[in-house]
Design a protein around this motif. Sequence first.
Motif, PDB file in Angstrom:
ATOM      1  N   ALA A   1       0.149  22.954  28.602  1.00 56.80           N
ATOM      2  CA  ALA A   1      -1.483  23.135  27.544  1.00 56.80           C
ATOM      3  C   ALA A   1       0.042  24.889  27.381  1.00 56.80           C
ATOM      4  N   VAL A   2       0.391  25.678  28.055  1.00 56.22           N
ATOM      5  CA  VAL A   2       0.337  26.548  28.127  1.00 56.22           C
ATOM      6  C   VAL A   2       2.100  26.518  26.695  1.00 56.22           C
TER       7      VAL A   2
ATOM      8  N   LEU B   1      -3.032  20.957  24.922  1.00 56.75           N
ATOM      9  CA  LEU B   1      -4.312  20.258  25.417  1.00 56.75           C
ATOM     10  C   LEU B   1      -4.799  19.074  26.105  1.00 56.75           C
TER      11      LEU B   1
ATOM     12  N   ALA C   1     -10.284  22.500  22.895  1.00 62.55           N
ATOM     13  CA  ALA C   1      -9.703  23.306  22.513  1.00 62.55           C
ATOM     14  C   ALA C   1      -8.264  22.137  21.728  1.00 62.55           C
TER      15      ALA C   1
ATOM     16  N   LYS D   1       0.345  25.659  23.616  1.00 71.47           N
ATOM     17  CA  LYS D   1      -0.501  27.360  23.084  1.00 71.47           C
ATOM     18  C   LYS D   1       0.576  28.123  22.157  1.00 71.47           C
TER      19      LYS D   1
ATOM     20  N   ALA E   1       0.178  21.780  20.198  1.00 76.98           N
ATOM     21  CA  ALA E   1      -0.727  21.936  20.710  1.00 76.98           C
ATOM     22  C   ALA E   1      -1.803  20.822  21.148  1.00 76.98           C
TER      23      ALA E   1
ATOM     24  N   ALA F   1      -7.128  23.373  17.698  1.00 80.81           N
ATOM     25  CA  ALA F   1      -6.050  22.918  17.529  1.00 80.81           C
ATOM     26  C   ALA F   1      -5.358  21.980  15.880  1.00 80.81           C
TER      27      ALA F   1
ATOM     28  N   MET G   1       1.918  27.419  18.921  1.00 79.94           N
ATOM     29  CA  MET G   1       0.907  28.134  17.980  1.00 79.94           C
ATOM     30  C   MET G   1       1.429  29.246  17.695  1.00 79.94           C
ATOM     31  N   GLU G   2       1.365  30.622  18.440  1.00 77.09           N
ATOM     32  CA  GLU G   2       1.534  31.785  18.128  1.00 77.09           C
ATOM     33  C   GLU G   2       2.586  31.753  17.576  1.00 77.09           C
TER      34      GLU G   2
ATOM     35  N   ASP H   1      -8.014  19.850  27.945  1.00 73.16           N
ATOM     36  CA  ASP H   1      -8.865  20.886  27.202  1.00 73.16           C
ATOM     37  C   ASP H   1      -9.355  20.301  25.977  1.00 73.16           C
TER      38      ASP H   1
ATOM     39  N   ASN I   1       3.447  22.539  14.895  1.00 76.28           N
ATOM     40  CA  ASN I   1       2.789  23.239  16.191  1.00 76.28           C
ATOM     41  C   ASN I   1       1.728  22.715  16.705  1.00 76.28           C
ATOM     42  N   PHE I   2       0.118  22.916  15.466  1.00 80.79           N
ATOM     43  CA  PHE I   2      -0.685  22.677  15.953  1.00 80.79           C
ATOM     44  C   PHE I   2      -1.143  21.062  16.902  1.00 80.79           C
TER      45      PHE I   2
END
Length: 86
Positions: A22-23, A46, A54, A26, A42, A58, A29-30, A51, A38-39
């Motif tokens: 999950a980290v 996730l 989320a 994220k 993610a 994404a 995405m950033e 999750d 990348n999404f």
Amino acid sequence: RSTANMLTKLNVTDKSVQRTAAVAGKMAMELEPQNPKNFRIAAIALALAGDNAAACDAIERAIELMPENRDFRRLHAHLLQKREDK
């Protein structure tokens, strides 16, 4: 083979692996917020972490960035179904 099919077959039960995924998702995405892949990464991470809300957010962003991608749409449908099943 679609991402949704791959995600269905993955069964990650180790909580530390789920949190790390999950980290990493994220962070992807950033790092490149205009890269739809990348999404997707993610969303998968996730979802593996449990999750699904989320993950849906994404993959919806990935679809906004690349609406013609059928794999993104299949993954989105899979995540929505998984969320409804809970």
